[in-house]
Design an enzyme around this catalytic site. Structure first.
Site, PDB file in Angstrom:
ATOM      1  N   ASP A  18       0.840  -1.071   0.171  1.00  0.00           N
ATOM      2  CA  ASP A  18      -0.032   0.107   0.163  1.00  0.00           C
ATOM      3  C   ASP A  18       0.893   1.300  -0.009  1.00  0.00           C
ATOM      4  OD1 ASP A  18      -2.207  -1.563   0.042  1.00  0.00           O
ATOM      5  OD2 ASP A  18      -2.810  -1.162   2.119  1.00  0.00           O
ATOM      6  N   SER A  32      -9.671  10.816 -12.684  1.00  0.00           N
ATOM      7  CA  SER A  32     -11.322  10.374 -12.811  1.00  0.00           C
ATOM      8  C   SER A  32     -11.569   9.449 -11.652  1.00  0.00           C
ATOM      9  CB  SER A  32     -11.606   9.946 -14.019  1.00  0.00           C
ATOM     10  OG  SER A  32     -10.864   8.956 -14.731  1.00  0.00           O
ATOM     11  N   ASP A 130     -12.190  11.644   5.175  1.00  0.00           N
ATOM     12  CA  ASP A 130     -12.325  10.300   5.830  1.00  0.00           C
ATOM     13  C   ASP A 130     -12.755   9.395   4.602  1.00  0.00           C
ATOM     14  OD1 ASP A 130     -14.968  10.943   5.914  1.00  0.00           O
ATOM     15  OD2 ASP A 130     -15.398  10.557   7.953  1.00  0.00           O
ATOM     16  N   ASN A 131     -12.523   9.723   3.401  1.00  0.00           N
ATOM     17  CA  ASN A 131     -12.881   8.814   2.537  1.00  0.00           C
ATOM     18  C   ASN A 131     -11.412   8.436   1.902  1.00  0.00           C
ATOM     19  OD1 ASN A 131     -15.674   9.179   1.948  1.00  0.00           O
ATOM     20  ND2 ASN A 131     -15.457  11.051   1.148  1.00  0.00           N
ATOM     21  N   ASP A 300     -11.298  -4.829   6.214  1.00  0.00           N
ATOM     22  CA  ASP A 300     -10.349  -5.653   6.272  1.00  0.00           C
ATOM     23  C   ASP A 300     -10.332  -5.944   7.781  1.00  0.00           C
ATOM     24  OD1 ASP A 300     -10.004  -5.636   3.702  1.00  0.00           O
ATOM     25  OD2 ASP A 300      -7.960  -4.516   3.726  1.00  0.00           O
TER      26      ASP A 300
END
EC number: 2.7.1.20
Length: 345
Positions: A18, A32, A130-131, A300
């Protein structure tokens, strides 16, 4: 000390490194991206990874949905180490080395299939407020081969040692035959096989693969948007999440000794669980919105907490409690990271 033994939880999926960064709306618009979504990288996203590293302050974490969940389950259990086994494919490169090191630090017994055709997979986590918008470049993760890894005697022995199996739906895009081999083993031996819908695009574009595995699924996880996509694709003709859970539970099942359990999360709203012949709801732990750092990995973490309960043969309500606790810890931190020890009783 739990009464659980090493290698009793088995996970197989896409190991990804990540790359997390807080970005701006312009960056999302340029590629986009929706503020809250998970997609597979296309050609138009090729430059995104380099730009992310150059332009923003990034953090690296060992990731990939299944590996995250196995890591969290191990963290919740603490001792013994290596309760969780993980299979997936990486490249022979620097990112692959980082993943191996991170898995070892998390006390997960990772057995990667290493190949040099493709580099280790990465996932850009583009955070706004928080997205989080996730863009996965599977690369090596896409190269997992049943006959080159899962079928090897020393690896299959690790599969046989497990009592609980978990594979995120993302792996349906990589190796359906590997999933089916593990799922059939679990079903024949009356062990628990768990799976996650993982993303709306899995329910839409990989539904044939998903429905081949569905008869073997003992515990099905998903969130509200995945449940809605699943219901639409399956012509359930309802948008009621409790009804969707019931209908998913009623789908054909091979091992009739166990009735399917369906668990749907809804962010800050209550978690829905269909089990036996009832639907139960569980309120999530309260959190002040200003304490939310990053919702990346919350799903997760929820699954990891739940699995830690399942592998210790705890009652289902305790599995949900562990799941809510794990998710609550993870969203207070950047990436799917956690303190040294859980404060969970």
């Amino acid at each position: 000390m739990s009464s659980v033994s090493s290698n009793s939880l088995f996970g197989m999926g896409n190991p990804l490194l990540d790359i997390c960064a807080v970005v701006d709306k312009d960056f999302l618009d340029k590629y986009s991206l929706k503020p809250n979504d998970q997609i597979l990288a296309e050609d138009k996203h090729k430059a995104l990874f380099d730009e992310l590293v150059k332009k923003f302050k990034v953090e690296y974490h060992a990731g990939g949905a299944t590996q995250n969940s196995i890591k969290i389950a191990q963290w919740m259990i603490q001792e013994p180490h290596k309760v969780g086994t993980f299979f997936g494919c990486i490249g022979k490169d620097k990112f692959g080395e980082i993943l191996q090191q991170k898995a070892a630090e998390a006390h997960v017994d990772a057995h990667y299939y290493e190949q040099d055709q493709e580099p280790t997979g990465t996932c850009a986590a583009c955070i706004t407020g928080d997205n989080r918008s996730l863009v996965a470049n599977l690369a090596a993760a896409n190269c997992y081969k049943k006959e080159k890894h899962l079928d090897l005697e020393e690896n299959w022995e690790l599969v046989e040692k497990a009592k609980v199996y978990y594979i995120a739906g993302f792996f349906l895009t990589v190796s359906l035959e590997s999933i089916l081999k593990v799922a059939k083993h679990a079903s024949e031996k009356n062990k628990l096989f768990c799976m996650n819908l993982s993303a709306p695009f899995i329910c839409q574009f990989f539904k044939d693969n998903l429905m081949q595995v569905m008869p073997y699924i003992d515990v099905l996880f998903g969130n509200e948007s995945e449940a809605a996509a699943f219901a639409k694709e399956q012509d359930f003709e309802t948008k009621d999440i409790k009804e969707i859970a019931k209908k998913a539970q009623a789908l054909t099942k091979v091992n009739t000794k166990r009735q399917r359990i369906v668990v749907f999360t809804q962010g800050k709203d209550e978690t829905i669980m269909a089990h036996s012949d009832k639907i139960e709801t569980f309120p999530v732990l309260k959190i002040d919105p200003k304490d939310i750092v990053d919702t990346n990995g919350a799903g997760d973490a929820f699954v990891g907490g739940f699995l830690s309960g399942l592998v210790q043969e705890k009652p289902l309500d305790q599995c949900v409690r562990a799941a809510h606790y794990s998710a609550n810890v993870i969203i207070r931190r950047a990436g799917c990271t956690f303190p040294e020890k859980p404060d969970f009783k």
